[in-house]
Design a protein around this motif. Structure first.
Motif, short mmCIF file in Angstrom:
data_model
loop_
_atom_site.label_atom_id
_atom_site.label_comp_id
_atom_site.label_asym_id
_atom_site.label_seq_id
_atom_site.Cartn_x
_atom_site.Cartn_y
_atom_site.Cartn_z
N GLU A 128 49.12 49.12 36.69
CA GLU A 128 47.99 48.68 37.49
C GLU A 128 46.70 48.85 36.68
OE1 GLU A 128 46.03 46.76 39.77
OE2 GLU A 128 48.04 47.12 40.61
N VAL A 129 45.82 47.86 36.74
CA VAL A 129 44.62 47.87 35.91
C VAL A 129 43.37 48.07 36.75
CG1 VAL A 129 44.47 45.33 35.98
CG2 VAL A 129 43.33 46.60 34.13
N SER A 130 42.40 48.77 36.19
CA SER A 130 41.09 48.95 36.82
C SER A 130 40.04 49.07 35.74
CB SER A 130 41.08 50.20 37.71
OG SER A 130 41.29 51.36 36.93
N ILE A 131 38.78 48.88 36.13
CA ILE A 131 37.65 48.98 35.21
C ILE A 131 36.62 49.94 35.78
CG2 ILE A 131 35.69 47.70 34.19
CD1 ILE A 131 37.55 45.25 34.07
N GLU A 132 36.04 50.74 34.92
CA GLU A 132 34.96 51.65 35.33
C GLU A 132 33.80 51.53 34.35
OE1 GLU A 132 35.72 55.85 36.65
OE2 GLU A 132 34.52 56.29 34.84
N GLU A 133 32.59 51.46 34.87
CA GLU A 133 31.40 51.44 34.01
C GLU A 133 30.39 52.46 34.49
OE1 GLU A 133 28.24 50.44 35.05
OE2 GLU A 133 28.44 48.76 36.45
N THR A 134 29.69 53.07 33.53
CA THR A 134 28.65 54.05 33.83
C THR A 134 27.39 53.68 33.08
OG1 THR A 134 30.35 55.78 34.00
CG2 THR A 134 28.05 56.49 33.85
N HIS A 135 26.27 53.63 33.80
CA HIS A 135 24.98 53.29 33.20
C HIS A 135 23.88 54.20 33.73
CE1 HIS A 135 26.86 49.50 31.88
NE2 HIS A 135 25.90 49.47 30.98
N HIS A 136 22.71 54.08 33.12
CA HIS A 136 21.53 54.83 33.56
C HIS A 136 21.11 54.39 34.97
CE1 HIS A 136 19.26 51.15 32.55
NE2 HIS A 136 20.03 51.11 31.49
N THR A 137 20.41 55.26 35.66
CA THR A 137 20.06 55.01 37.06
C THR A 137 19.05 53.89 37.24
OG1 THR A 137 18.42 56.80 36.88
CG2 THR A 137 20.58 57.37 37.80
N ALA A 138 18.38 53.47 36.16
CA ALA A 138 17.39 52.39 36.28
C ALA A 138 18.04 51.01 36.23
CB ALA A 138 16.34 52.51 35.18
N GLY A 145 26.94 43.48 33.74
CA GLY A 145 27.41 42.21 33.19
C GLY A 145 28.57 42.39 32.24
N THR A 146 28.55 43.49 31.50
CA THR A 146 29.65 43.78 30.58
C THR A 146 30.95 44.02 31.34
OG1 THR A 146 28.10 44.75 29.00
CG2 THR A 146 30.43 45.33 28.74
N ALA A 147 30.87 44.78 32.44
CA ALA A 147 32.06 45.02 33.25
C ALA A 147 32.61 43.72 33.83
CB ALA A 147 31.75 46.01 34.37
N ILE A 148 31.72 42.83 34.25
CA ILE A 148 32.16 41.54 34.78
C ILE A 148 32.85 40.73 33.69
CG2 ILE A 148 31.37 39.33 35.72
CD1 ILE A 148 29.21 40.90 37.23
N LEU A 150 34.42 41.91 31.08
CA LEU A 150 35.73 42.53 30.87
C LEU A 150 36.72 42.11 31.97
CD1 LEU A 150 34.51 46.12 29.92
CD2 LEU A 150 35.76 44.56 28.40
N ALA A 151 36.25 42.10 33.21
CA ALA A 151 37.11 41.72 34.33
C ALA A 151 37.56 40.26 34.21
CB ALA A 151 36.38 41.94 35.65
N GLU A 152 36.62 39.39 33.87
CA GLU A 152 36.96 37.96 33.73
C GLU A 152 37.96 37.75 32.60
OE1 GLU A 152 33.10 36.25 33.32
OE2 GLU A 152 32.81 36.02 35.49
N GLN A 153 37.82 38.51 31.53
CA GLN A 153 38.77 38.41 30.42
C GLN A 153 40.16 38.87 30.86
OE1 GLN A 153 36.82 40.83 27.49
NE2 GLN A 153 35.70 39.11 26.60
N VAL A 154 40.23 39.96 31.62
CA VAL A 154 41.53 40.43 32.11
C VAL A 154 42.16 39.36 33.01
CG1 VAL A 154 42.67 42.12 33.59
CG2 VAL A 154 40.97 42.88 31.93
N ILE A 155 41.38 38.82 33.92
CA ILE A 155 41.89 37.81 34.85
C ILE A 155 42.38 36.57 34.11
CG2 ILE A 155 41.18 36.21 36.68
CD1 ILE A 155 39.29 38.55 37.63
N ASP A 156 41.68 36.20 33.05
CA ASP A 156 42.08 35.02 32.27
C ASP A 156 43.38 35.24 31.51
OD1 ASP A 156 39.90 33.55 33.10
OD2 ASP A 156 38.71 33.94 31.29
N GLN A 165 36.74 42.91 42.28
CA GLN A 165 35.95 43.34 43.43
C GLN A 165 35.39 44.73 43.17
OE1 GLN A 165 37.90 42.70 47.18
NE2 GLN A 165 36.47 43.99 48.31
N LEU A 166 34.13 44.92 43.51
CA LEU A 166 33.47 46.21 43.32
C LEU A 166 33.95 47.20 44.39
CD1 LEU A 166 31.26 47.81 41.77
CD2 LEU A 166 29.62 46.96 43.47
N ASP A 167 34.28 48.40 43.95
CA ASP A 167 34.67 49.50 44.84
C ASP A 167 35.82 49.12 45.77
OD1 ASP A 167 32.72 51.18 43.78
OD2 ASP A 167 31.20 50.46 45.18
N ALA A 168 36.75 48.36 45.26
CA ALA A 168 37.91 47.95 46.06
C ALA A 168 39.13 48.78 45.67
CB ALA A 168 38.22 46.47 45.84
#
Length: 241
Positions: A128-138, A145-148, A150-156, A165-168
């Motif tokens: 099962e695959v998942s993606i996690e990204e961490t960035h600054h609070t600002a 956009g990078t996480a998206i 990565l997700a689109e590449q996995v889906i392709d 889906q976020l937080d799914a």
């Protein structure tokens, strides 16, 4: 090369530093306090514009640069639903436009690894695959956009996943993305494959903004004398050094 910086926050200042180190000049710096200077007359003095603002401002900023006939690099994310407007304007005006979810050379290598790994995992449905990204609070958009990307590449490349889906929770066709916000984190992205037997994970961790800034300047150097719509893959193939 004369550069116009559209957005003069932390990222814009990092780009300026790298540009100066590489022998370029920054002739226009547009921030919140001097929007009135973002005029056609000032823009046309630049060889390339580099735009790093917000998803709300980016579409109009990019169109304004293209209207002025100035090649434009855009690193603002979170406006994929309006990206077609910039591409249409670029085609009609015979301009030059490059938008990327991430300009880091390391991240773009990471993208290629991600695609290859997803393709390899087609034969192993127990992972099962998942993606996690961490960035600054600002950071204004979530997921990044990078996480998206990565997700689109996995889906392709992974037939069993159809949408992200976020937080799914993990689902048969759903690729979940988790977005975390912490102080002073330039950006970390992880793609995780989990099974009952073991885990496989690839990750990219940025230590500073310098990698993003260097990639943006390399993209500006690449696009300066070209016409058309480009990606960071074109930059890496053309002049990664």
């Amino acid at each position: 090369m004369n550069i116009a910086l559209i957005g003069y926050g932390k990222m814009g200042k990092a780009i300026e530093q790298v540009a100066l180190q590489r022998g370029h000049q920054v002739i226009l710096r547009i921030g919140r306090q001097n929007r009135e200077e973002f005029s056609r007359e000032n823009l046309v003095m630049a060889d390339v514009a580099i735009e790093f603002t917000s998803p709300e401002s980016a579409p109009d900023n990019v169109l304004h640069c293209l209207d002025a006939g100035v090649p434009v690099i855009c690193g603002s994310t979170g406006w994929n639903d309006r990206l077609y407007l910039a591409k249409e304007k670029c085609a009609v005006s015979n301009g030059a436009f490059l938008q990327a979810s991430n300009f880091s050379i390391g991240v773009n290598i990471f993208f290629e690894i991600n695609k290859q790994l997803a393709s390899l995992m087609n034969d192993w449905p127990e992972y099962e695959v998942s993606i996690e990204e961490t960035h600054h609070t600002a950071k204004k958009d979530a997921p990044s956009g990078t996480a998206i990307t990565l997700a689109e590449q996995v889906i392709d490349n992974l037939e069993r996943k159809k949408h992200w889906q976020l937080d799914a929770p993990s689902g048969e066709e759903v690729l979940p993305i988790k977005a975390l916000r912490e102080d002073e984190v330039p950006g970390t992205h992880r793609v995780h494959y989990r099974s009952a037997i073991d885990d496989i994970e690839i990750a990219h961790t940025a230590h500073s903004r310098e990698g993003f800034a260097l990639g943006a300047v390399l993209a500006a150097e690449f696009i300066r004398h070209r016409k058309g719509i480009f990606t960071m893959s074109d930059v890496l193939a053309g002049n990664a050094r």
